[in-house]
Design an enzyme around this catalytic site. Structure first.
Site, PDB file in Angstrom:
ATOM      1  CG  ASP A 135      -0.774  -3.124  -7.855  1.00 49.17           C
ATOM      2  OD1 ASP A 135      -0.312  -3.398  -6.880  1.00 49.17           O
ATOM      3  OD2 ASP A 135      -0.262  -4.250  -9.025  1.00 49.17           O
ATOM      4  CG  ASP A 162       4.055  -7.587  -6.884  1.00 50.54           C
ATOM      5  OD1 ASP A 162       5.324  -8.037  -7.849  1.00 50.54           O
ATOM      6  OD2 ASP A 162       3.400  -7.394  -5.312  1.00 50.54           O
ATOM      7  CB  THR A 185       3.475  -2.027  -4.233  1.00 49.98           C
ATOM      8  OG1 THR A 185       2.756  -4.315  -4.031  1.00 49.98           O
ATOM      9  CG2 THR A 185       4.087  -1.675  -3.033  1.00 49.98           C
ATOM     10  CE  LYS A 238      -2.394  -1.147  -3.747  1.00 51.29           C
ATOM     11  NZ  LYS A 238      -2.656  -1.767  -5.217  1.00 51.29           N
TER      12      LYS A 238
END
Length: 221
Positions: free
Chosen positions: A16, A18, A109, A141
């Site tokens: 991922d 962030d 992401t 996600k």
């Protein structure tokens, strides 16, 4: 003396972005706070729900009447691209990435390409050859599609991948994909309970790149 769990070998690492490779939490929460205030939402309850999820999905979940979803998502994205103040790499992340063979890792992401590149640039993270961004999947996600696509693009079995995550939606996506998951806690502002191994930052990560490019990983304790 530091000790280490037994090394486990993987064919690829899927990160991922962030909260996992870069710390952008404060910047993201500033923008989303302004958006929530515009729509009269309870900011304290709303903000913990934004992490790890695509902006349109976050907005859609609020069930706000009479809004233009694309327009609202664009407003948030503009704000996030413009606000990269304080966006920095997670401690140790840059060195960790530099040690990885370029064909053995990817970024997955919930950010768009422009936002991901803006934040990576601010943090000094060189984009990998394989990036799965919000635009590349029909379902974000916690759906596993992004991680499955990254593994497929790298030419490896998802079961031979280690997913690095920080947020509940992403952890769930990694689990659903069938990968092992390790959770990065360095940028947490809203802690969560997880059964997975955790890393405060990459100083705890032990990496051994084998002759065939396979990645040995363990956590120093």
């Amino acid at each position: 003396m530091a000790s280490s769990h037994t090394l486990k070998t993987y064919q690829a690492f899927l990160f991922d972005l962030d909260g996992t490779l870069i710390s952008s939490t404060a910047a993201a929460e500033r923008v989303w706070t302004r958006w929530a205030e515009r729509h009269g939402l309870d900011v304290a309850r709303f903000i913990p729900t934004i992490h790890g999820v695509r902006a349109p999905d976050t907005i859609r979940r609020q069930n706000l009447p009479d809004i233009d979803l694309a327009e609202e998502a664009a407003w948030v994205e503009r704000g996030e691209i413009e606000d990269v103040d304080g966006v920095v790499p997670i401690p140790g992340a840059l060195d960790f990435l530099k040690r990885l063979p370029p064909d053995r890792w990817a970024v997955v992401t919930s950010a768009s390409v422009p936002l991901a590149r803006a934040r990576m640039g601010a943090a000094g993270v060189e984009p990998p050859a394989v990036m799965v961004t919000a635009e590349r999947v029909d379902r974000g996600k916690p759906d596993p599609s992004g991680y499955l696509l990254a593994a497929q693009t790298l030419g490896v079995d998802i079961k031979d991948c280690l997913v690095f995550e920080d947020a509940e939606a992403g952890i769930t996506a990694g689990e659903a994909a069938g990968a092992d998951v390790v959770v990065i806690t360095a940028a947490w502002t809203h802690p969560l309970e997880t059964p997975h191994p955790t890393l405060a930052d990459y100083a705890q990560a032990r990496l051994e790149v084998e002759a065939d490019g396979a990645l040995g990983f363990s956590i120093e304790t």
